[in-house]
Design an enzyme around this catalytic site. Structure first.
Site: not given
Ligand SMILES: *Cc1c(COP(=O)(O)O)cnc(C)c1O
Length: 400
Positions: A57, A109, A180, A205
């Site tokens: 962890r 998001y 982000d 992503k």
């Molecule tokens: C998908 C996404 C998230 C969240 O990510 P997860 O891996 O689904 O928890 C946060 N910000 C953006 C811009 C995203 O596309």
């Protein structure tokens, strides 16, 4: 645990760093590829002595390798990785305390919006949503207790941009800027170099890139910030397992190649949709008609792989198109090698109220494409077929 820079210099090109940063051969065996250290614990030579690892962890060698790779891809010094993008978002907000205030982009998001409004609000943290493409409106929302500005550019699903460099230059003292960077990926946009303090990713992503693993990362150049995020990472324990870290690291090696292909295909699709008379609107920062095309050219080195559009004919036609493609799969998420189509109003943004969706222009006739890296002719033909198969009602009426 905190990971500093590896010996692979950040003066190397993007894909060289993607392939080699943090990827030193295993000191014990010489394994060229970082192994999956599938272990919870590490045997100590003596009480109080470790070889740098004691419990997974806190620190795991596969995860550490991923963290060094991702830090260097963002031009950062420190990275902490998490079990999901949302866990990374929560990691970045661990910098806040009761009584602090966040300014956030209105079209962030949905999961981030939910965390801010339903979880952080219970801990006495307030949030104001603004249009971050308007620098004046953004900083007019600042208060003495404002601690974070939360940005997402380009935004989801309408690909609106904000000017990170100008926002950073005009920031009030004491406000940290979080970007982000999931949509652009570090290949096309480097928020730390533009003045942001912290970059957050859903590595699910583009960075992972194959829609087969969930993960997140927080990257910065500031030791104090990094230590606090790493403390939260260990304290809360929302860490990626060694296999997830390995898959993400393997995906990230080809990020540059993939992003070039995503953007090339997305540009061709955006142009092809824009030429059709039965399409009312196309949203893609690479189109000269995008209202922030000049900012996109300045701030990004490519325009990414997401294209949104509104077919003429309203919600019913959009719904029919979304289920008429044969290459594009009807699915949420984005950033994988495979092409996806979705209806943001009915899928990704369904948890917003109808009023919130209306305020953001996320209406039922909007479709979002995550353009994959298949052959572009097949993708263009697939969309053309779907649009042709579902003609606009108005045209049908005039024809009959
Ligand atoms: C998908 C996404 C998230 C969240 O990510 P997860 O891996 O689904 O928890 C946060 N910000 C953006 C811009 C995203 O596309």
């Amino acid at each position: 645990m905190l990971n500093g820079k590896s010996h692979r210099s950040s003066s190397l090109g993007f894909s060289t760093r993607a392939i080699w940063s943090g990827q030193e051969a295993c000191p014990a065996t010489g394994a060229t590829i970082v192994p999956v250290y599938q272990t919870a614990t590490f045997t100590l030579p003596e009480i109080g002595v470790t070889k740098g690892f004691d419990y997974s962890r806190t620190v795991n060698p596969t995860r550490s390798a991923l963290e060094r790779q991702l830090a260097e891809l963002e031009g950062g010094t420190f990275a902490s990785t998490f079990a999901s993008g949302m866990a990374a978002v929560a990691g970045a907000t661990s910098l806040l305390s009761c009584g602090d205030h966040i300014i956030a982009a209105r079209d962030i998001y949905g999961g981030t919006h939910r965390l801010f409004t339903t979880v952080l609000s219970r801990y006495g943290i307030e949030v104001t949503f603004v249009d971050t493409s308007d620098v004046h409106e953004t900083w007019a929302a600042a208060r003495p207790n404002t601690r974070l500005l939360w940005l997402e550019t380009p935004s989801n699903p309408l690909l609106r941009l904000c000017d990170i460099e100008t926002l950073a230059r005009l920031r009030p003292a004491g406000v940290l800027i979080v970007a982000d960077n999931t949509f652009a990926s570090p290949f096309f946009q480097q928020p730390l170099a533009l003045g942001a303090d912290i970059v957050v990713h859903s590595t699910t992503k583009y960075i992972g890139g194959h829609s087969d693993v969930i993960g997140g990362a927080v990257i910065s150049n500031d030791r104090e910030i990094a230590e606090q995020v790493a403390f939260h990472q260990n304290c809360v324990g929302a860490v990626p397992g060694p296999w997830d870290a390995y898959l993400t690291m393997r995906g990230a090696k080809t990020l540059g190649l993939r992003m070039r292909a995503h953007a090339k295909n997305a540009q061709a699709i955006a142009e092809s949709l824009a030429e059709r008379e039965d399409v009312a609107e196309v949203y893609y920062p690479g189109l000269a008609t995008h209202p922030q095309h000049e900012l996109a050219k300045r701030q990004m080195s490519g325009f990414g792989g997401i294209v949104s559009f509104r077919p003429k004919g309203g919600a019913e036609r959009a719904r029919a198109i979304a289920t008429s493609t044969s290459v594009f799969a009807l699915a949420v998420s984005l950033g994988g090698v495979e092409s996806l189509i979705c209806s943001p109003a009915r899928m990704t943004h369904v948890s917003l109220t109808p009023q919130q969706r209306a305020d953001l222009d996320i209406t039922d006739d909007l479709l979002r494409l995550s353009v994959g890296i298949e052959e572009v002719e097949d993708l263009v033909a697939d969309l053309n077929c779907a649009l042709d198969a579902v003609p606009e009602l108005a045209r049908l009426r005039t024809a009959s």
